[in-house]
Design a protein around this motif. Structure first.
Motif, PDB file in Angstrom:
ATOM      1  N   ILE A 115       0.860  -1.454  -0.129  1.00  0.00           N
ATOM      2  CA  ILE A 115       0.054   0.152  -0.078  1.00  0.00           C
ATOM      3  C   ILE A 115       0.792   1.154  -0.072  1.00  0.00           C
ATOM      4  O   ILE A 115       0.262   2.378  -0.385  1.00  0.00           O
ATOM      5  CB  ILE A 115      -0.982   0.024   1.347  1.00  0.00           C
ATOM      6  N   TRP A 116       2.072   1.213   0.578  1.00  0.00           N
ATOM      7  CA  TRP A 116       2.924   2.373   0.434  1.00  0.00           C
ATOM      8  C   TRP A 116       3.776   2.420  -0.854  1.00  0.00           C
ATOM      9  O   TRP A 116       4.724   3.361  -0.810  1.00  0.00           O
ATOM     10  CB  TRP A 116       3.789   2.289   1.646  1.00  0.00           C
ATOM     11  N   GLU A 117       3.514   1.391  -1.709  1.00  0.00           N
ATOM     12  CA  GLU A 117       4.754   1.422  -2.715  1.00  0.00           C
ATOM     13  C   GLU A 117       4.687   2.810  -3.809  1.00  0.00           C
ATOM     14  O   GLU A 117       5.869   3.216  -4.488  1.00  0.00           O
ATOM     15  CB  GLU A 117       4.436   0.252  -3.698  1.00  0.00           C
ATOM     16  N   ASP A 118       3.511   3.407  -3.583  1.00  0.00           N
ATOM     17  CA  ASP A 118       3.619   4.841  -4.662  1.00  0.00           C
ATOM     18  C   ASP A 118       3.645   6.106  -3.597  1.00  0.00           C
ATOM     19  O   ASP A 118       3.467   7.248  -4.128  1.00  0.00           O
ATOM     20  CB  ASP A 118       2.226   4.682  -5.291  1.00  0.00           C
ATOM     21  N   ARG A 119       4.089   5.868  -2.398  1.00  0.00           N
ATOM     22  CA  ARG A 119       4.082   6.984  -1.379  1.00  0.00           C
ATOM     23  C   ARG A 119       5.422   7.375  -1.181  1.00  0.00           C
ATOM     24  O   ARG A 119       6.293   6.700  -0.702  1.00  0.00           O
ATOM     25  CB  ARG A 119       3.408   6.696   0.004  1.00  0.00           C
ATOM     26  N   PRO A 120       5.795   8.800  -1.490  1.00  0.00           N
ATOM     27  CA  PRO A 120       7.044   9.178  -1.062  1.00  0.00           C
ATOM     28  C   PRO A 120       7.561   9.053   0.315  1.00  0.00           C
ATOM     29  O   PRO A 120       8.639   8.956   0.767  1.00  0.00           O
ATOM     30  CB  PRO A 120       7.003  10.682  -1.518  1.00  0.00           C
ATOM     31  N   GLN A 121       6.499   9.203   1.304  1.00  0.00           N
ATOM     32  CA  GLN A 121       6.559   9.085   2.780  1.00  0.00           C
ATOM     33  C   GLN A 121       6.153   8.009   3.483  1.00  0.00           C
ATOM     34  O   GLN A 121       5.004   7.660   3.172  1.00  0.00           O
ATOM     35  CB  GLN A 121       6.535  10.406   3.419  1.00  0.00           C
ATOM     36  N   ARG A 122       6.799   7.231   4.269  1.00  0.00           N
ATOM     37  CA  ARG A 122       6.054   6.335   5.191  1.00  0.00           C
ATOM     38  C   ARG A 122       6.769   6.174   6.494  1.00  0.00           C
ATOM     39  O   ARG A 122       7.617   7.011   6.826  1.00  0.00           O
ATOM     40  CB  ARG A 122       6.431   4.880   4.479  1.00  0.00           C
ATOM     41  N   PRO A 123       5.842   5.595   7.585  1.00  0.00           N
ATOM     42  CA  PRO A 123       6.150   5.726   8.934  1.00  0.00           C
ATOM     43  C   PRO A 123       7.427   4.937   9.189  1.00  0.00           C
ATOM     44  O   PRO A 123       7.666   4.029   8.221  1.00  0.00           O
ATOM     45  CB  PRO A 123       5.061   5.218   9.710  1.00  0.00           C
ATOM     46  N   VAL A 124       8.377   5.146  10.201  1.00  0.00           N
ATOM     47  CA  VAL A 124       9.316   4.120  10.663  1.00  0.00           C
ATOM     48  C   VAL A 124       8.411   2.836  11.332  1.00  0.00           C
ATOM     49  O   VAL A 124       7.655   3.149  12.216  1.00  0.00           O
ATOM     50  CB  VAL A 124      10.095   4.790  11.662  1.00  0.00           C
ATOM     51  N   VAL A 125       8.876   1.682  10.857  1.00  0.00           N
ATOM     52  CA  VAL A 125       8.100   0.548  11.486  1.00  0.00           C
ATOM     53  C   VAL A 125       8.988  -0.140  12.407  1.00  0.00           C
ATOM     54  O   VAL A 125      10.327  -0.580  12.098  1.00  0.00           O
ATOM     55  CB  VAL A 125       7.789  -0.439  10.348  1.00  0.00           C
ATOM     56  N   VAL A 126       8.238  -0.389  13.413  1.00  0.00           N
ATOM     57  CA  VAL A 126       9.115  -1.055  14.713  1.00  0.00           C
ATOM     58  C   VAL A 126       8.347  -2.409  15.031  1.00  0.00           C
ATOM     59  O   VAL A 126       7.175  -2.417  15.166  1.00  0.00           O
ATOM     60  CB  VAL A 126       9.313  -0.188  15.867  1.00  0.00           C
ATOM     61  N   THR A 127       9.105  -3.479  15.553  1.00  0.00           N
ATOM     62  CA  THR A 127       8.256  -4.514  16.129  1.00  0.00           C
ATOM     63  C   THR A 127       9.385  -4.967  17.069  1.00  0.00           C
ATOM     64  O   THR A 127      10.564  -4.811  17.274  1.00  0.00           O
ATOM     65  CB  THR A 127       8.067  -5.635  14.882  1.00  0.00           C
ATOM     66  N   GLY A 128       9.103  -6.103  17.591  1.00  0.00           N
ATOM     67  CA  GLY A 128       9.833  -6.918  18.745  1.00  0.00           C
ATOM     68  C   GLY A 128       9.000  -7.946  19.235  1.00  0.00           C
ATOM     69  O   GLY A 128       8.121  -8.682  18.801  1.00  0.00           O
TER      70      GLY A 128
END
Length: 447
Positions: A115-128
């Motif tokens: 869904i973000w492939e055409d967006r210039p900005q995206r959030p930083v994604v964190v997991t753990g």
């Protein structure tokens, strides 16, 4: 860019159980670059906006469970995986924390990449991970690969995580050492009146009725042997509620068959509140042991049922905390090994105040990266795992490329009253089947 005094950092957390919501929300508050000056303050940052999303499933937390966690969000709603992906396409966030099981993380990483492939900005994604990682190390880690930060709760975990990623030639740069976000509270200063022994129960460890009955009987015997003490059985959830793991044989049900002494009590509530009055914490392998060690409360990890990977207490080999009920009844008190404690991220030496600095610094740099962040690149792809990945994605109604499958459950608006009633009834029926019917069928199959 990081939040300023006039523009709060926008943070989203997706969780699939009460314990993961607690971990995700507290982690978000601690690692947000605009977070409080004192990282030990769990009250939350005043300059971030936190939106919570609860993934619909068997362990979706109830209102009581959410209240017990005690973490506030600016908004909180229940979603399917497809509904969440739609929200991430329509909303703009700076930071996203995926507090899910490994398969859920992997599915979301592929869906988000799409869904973000055409967006210039995206959030930083964190997991753990919510707590101690004592099983499925390689499987769980590779399912989490692709996030910008994969948080390790200790120095030992950080080393193990990097070894796994490097061993399959996957980028290990995402591994970031932090600590468990829910440590804290006042250090233990001496015995309370009355002296209080707490057994921290776990939903699925041990599993069998025989073993759970044995532990309950030993706890009750300890209460009878020491009538001057208060003996508490700390429970995670009430019957009918689910947490991260399924509990088929609740201690509440087992205790109904016993004549309980007056100094023995079942308790719920926030673990930190219970630890405030604890003089001895006893468990099989609960993360509560790390919370207790952080506060320097005498802590015992039981060996009565063996030291076994299936129980998770093998993780505590070398801790100095392993002991049996016979030893406890004879007066033994454990002395934790300081070197072991330091490697586990317990931070009883006061270093907890800086445990999240590295994560905040990395996130700040990523948010400031010119031109935005590159696409998410999970290790698992249709090329590297063609027989594994499609099934993981399909469980969340996503195709091999992360696109929602035809007929995937989603809604353009909040469900109406009738649909909400039907949904609650269906979930109740499912939980009844898991907790009551399924165990009976399994026992019949063993005859």
């Amino acid at each position: 860019m990081p939040a300023s005094a006039t523009k709060p950092l926008r943070v989203a957390v997706l969780a699939d159980s009460d314990t993961r919501w607690k971990w995700g929300a507290l982690t978000a508050n601690r690692i947000a670059p605009s977070g409080p000056g004192n990282p030990g303050d769990t009250a939350g940052a005043a300059d971030i906006r936190l939106d919570g999303y609860l993934l619909r499933g068997r362990a979706t937390p109830t209102a009581r469970q959410l209240g017990e966690v005690g973490v506030r969000a600016d908004s909180l709603r229940e979603v399917t995986a497809v509904e969440f992906l739609r929200a991430m396409r329509e909303e703009s966030y700076d930071l996203l924390v995926l507090a899910l099981v490994g398969g859920g993380v992997q599915a979301m990483l592929h869906g988000l990449k799409r869904i973000w492939e055409d967006r210039p900005q995206r959030p930083v994604v964190v997991t753990g991970y919510v707590g101690v990682v004592y099983e499925k190390l390689a499987d769980g880690l590779l399912l989490r690969h692709g996030a910008d930060l994969v948080l390790a709760n200790s120095r030992q975990d950080a080393e193990r995580f990097r070894t796994v990623y490097e061993g399959v030639r996957a980028d290990s740069g995402s591994v970031t050492e932090v600590a468990l976000p829910f440590l804290g509270g006042a250090a233990y200063t001496g015995e309370h009146d009355p002296y209080t022994v707490v057994f921290a129960a776990q939903p699925s460890v041990p599993e069998s009725r025989k073993d759970r009955t044995y532990l309950l009987n030993r706890l009750v015997q300890h209460a009878r042997r020491h009538p001057e003490r208060e003996v508490l059985l700390k429970l995670r959830s009430k019957p009918g509620e689910h947490t991260t793991h399924i509990e088929e044989l609740p201690y509440q049900k087992l205790s109904q068959r016993l004549d309980l002494p007056p100094n023995f009590h079942l308790v719920y509530g926030h673990m930190g509140d219970v630890l405030d009055r604890t003089d001895l914490l006893v468990t099989v392998s609960s993360t509560a042991a790390l919370e207790s060690l952080h506060r320097r409360i005498p802590t015992v990890v039981l060996t009565d049922l063996g030291v076994r990977e299936a129980l998770g207490n093998h993780h505590f080999v070398g801790s100095g905390c392993l002991a049996s009920w016979d030893q406890l009844d004879a007066g033994h008190r454990p002395e934790p090994d300081e070197e072991w404690v330091a490697r586990q991220g317990v931070a009883a030496d006061g270093s907890y105040a800086t445990a999240f600095d590295a994560a905040r610094e990395r996130i700040t740099k990523l948010l400031a990266r010119p031109g935005g962040l590159p696409p998410l690149t999970p290790y698992y792809t249709p090329v590297t795992a063609p027989g594994y990945l499609p099934g993981i994605l399909a469980r969340h109604h996503l195709g091999p490329d992360g696109t929602p499958l035809p007929g995937a459950p989603a809604a353009d608006k909040e469900p109406g009253p009738v649909r909400q009633i039907v949904r609650r009834a269906a979930r109740g029926a499912y939980r009844h089947g898991v907790q009551r019917v399924a165990p009976v069928i399994r026992r019949m199959g063993e005859l």
